[in-house]
Design an enzyme around this catalytic site. Structure first.
Site, short mmCIF file in Angstrom:
data_model
loop_
_atom_site.label_atom_id
_atom_site.label_comp_id
_atom_site.label_asym_id
_atom_site.label_seq_id
_atom_site.Cartn_x
_atom_site.Cartn_y
_atom_site.Cartn_z
CG HIS A 167 13.92 -5.01 6.18
ND1 HIS A 167 15.26 -4.90 5.92
CD2 HIS A 167 13.38 -5.46 5.02
CE1 HIS A 167 15.51 -5.27 4.69
NE2 HIS A 167 14.41 -5.62 4.12
CD GLU A 271 14.72 -8.60 6.08
OE1 GLU A 271 15.70 -8.61 5.31
OE2 GLU A 271 13.55 -8.64 5.67
O1 TA6 Z 1 14.10 -8.27 2.96
C1 TA6 Z 1 14.76 -8.44 1.75
C2 TA6 Z 1 14.15 -7.52 0.72
O2 TA6 Z 1 12.82 -7.85 0.44
C3 TA6 Z 1 15.04 -7.58 -0.52
O3 TA6 Z 1 14.41 -8.24 -1.59
C4 TA6 Z 1 15.35 -6.11 -0.81
O4 TA6 Z 1 14.42 -5.58 -1.70
C5 TA6 Z 1 15.27 -5.51 0.59
O5 TA6 Z 1 14.15 -6.16 1.18
C6 TA6 Z 1 15.23 -4.01 0.65
O6 TA6 Z 1 14.02 -3.53 0.16
P1 TA6 Z 1 13.86 -1.92 0.05
O7 TA6 Z 1 12.45 -1.70 -0.45
O8 TA6 Z 1 14.07 -1.36 1.42
O9 TA6 Z 1 14.93 -1.47 -0.90
#
Ligand code: TA6
Length: 296
Positions: A167, A271
């Site tokens: 991520h 990601e």
């Molecule tokens: O990758 C995008 C995502 O799924 C967004 O929807 C947002 O929630 C982000 O990840 C961050 O998630 P987190 O649980 O690290 O706040």
């Protein structure tokens, strides 16, 4: 513990284990060119990747938590075995809040500095995800490239499926001068429009609002054009079919306690992983995928 890890895995001029933010132990890899990266044992979180001249390529929130039961906000959180809220586990799974074991470190003949880390099931993970597994991460640092390889082995008696993703938060000078290229003609899922499936018509994705799009079976070569810094980061993935492009923009930034209200201006997440196409592993089977980031 840090002294013991340093004694066991430290390599003068290339690998050190030291105390990082919040007193959390981190592995610092330094390439002969001067490039470097930092890997926290907490969540195997790569929190920093710097060019030989010391420019930071990853975004790290000034509001990030640095504690054992919280993920670090920025760098590369490792998502496993669940992506987001697509199941009963904590958002993005437990890998990013697990304490990882450092397995080995080294300098290859070509000068690449690397380390391998791993987590396996614990009583806590078995309680929420009843599978025995080994999840490995290999970090390989070159002068202008960083390769992150992931490996999942089913060490149990039953098959399981999973989701996995790197991520990655990239630092940019100005999101309004930033573009993500390489996804044109890919059909993506817009999670902000009730998961509408839309064919990507743009050669370059630019940002002027919250963006949260999943590109299943995306091309393996992508680029982030950081116009504000006059810099490009190439992303090359192998066996990580899916891509997510995310920027929280204003309102969501304000809702995230570990993220500065204005920090959406200086980051973009691109990601890579297996999200829509969940790999299935029979007992003893292995999945592998990797992503290489190259700064140009
Ligand atoms: O990758 C995008 C995502 O799924 C967004 O929807 C947002 O929630 C982000 O990840 C961050 O998630 P987190 O649980 O690290 O706040």
């Amino acid at each position: 513990m840090i002294d013991t890890l340093n004694h066991q895995f430290g390599i003068p001029g290339a690998v050190t284990v030291s105390e990082g933010n919040g007193g959390l132990p981190k592995v610092v890899l330094t390439h002969a060119s001067g490039s470097s990266c930092e890997v926290y044992l907490h969540g195997v979180h790569i929190s920093s990747w710097k060019t030989p001249s010391g420019d930071e390529l990853f975004f790290l929130s000034r509001e990030s938590w640095w504690q054992n039961d919280k993920p670090i906000r920025g760098g590369i959180p490792v998502v496993f075995p669940q992506f987001g809220g697509r199941g009963p586990l904590p958002a993005h799974g437990f890998a990013r809040t697990s304490e990882w074991q450092l397995l080995c470190s080294g300098v290859l003949d070509n000068g690449i500095v690397n380390c391998d880390l791993q987590i396996t099931e614990t009583a806590e993970t078995l309680a929420i995800w009843p599978h025995r597994f080994a999840l490995g991460l290999r970090v390989m640092l070159d002068a202008h490239a960083l390769t992150v390889g992931a490996q999942v082995i089913n060490t149990g008696e039953q098959p399981f499926d999973f989701q996995i993703a790197l991520h990655t938060y990239f630092q940019v000078a100005d999101i309004t001068k930033t573009a993500v290229a390489g996804l044109q003609r890919t059909t993506y899922i817009d999670t902000l429009q009730e998961n509408a499936r839309i064919v990507e018509s743009r050669p370059e994705i630019r940002f002027a609002a919250e963006t949260d799009s999943v590109y299943p079976n995306a091309p393996d070569a992508l680029r982030i054009e950081d116009g504000g810094n006059g810099r490009t980061v190439a992303i090359d993935k192998v066996d990580m079919p899916d891509v997510v492009v995310w920027n929280p923009w204003i309102a969501k930034s304000q809702r995230m306690p570990d993220f500065g209200d204005d920090e959406y201006l200086r980051m973009v997440c691109v990601e890579t992983g297996a999200i829509e196409t969940k790999p299935v592993l029979a007992p003893g089977e292995k999945w592998e995928g990797d992503t290489t980031f190259t700064v140009e």
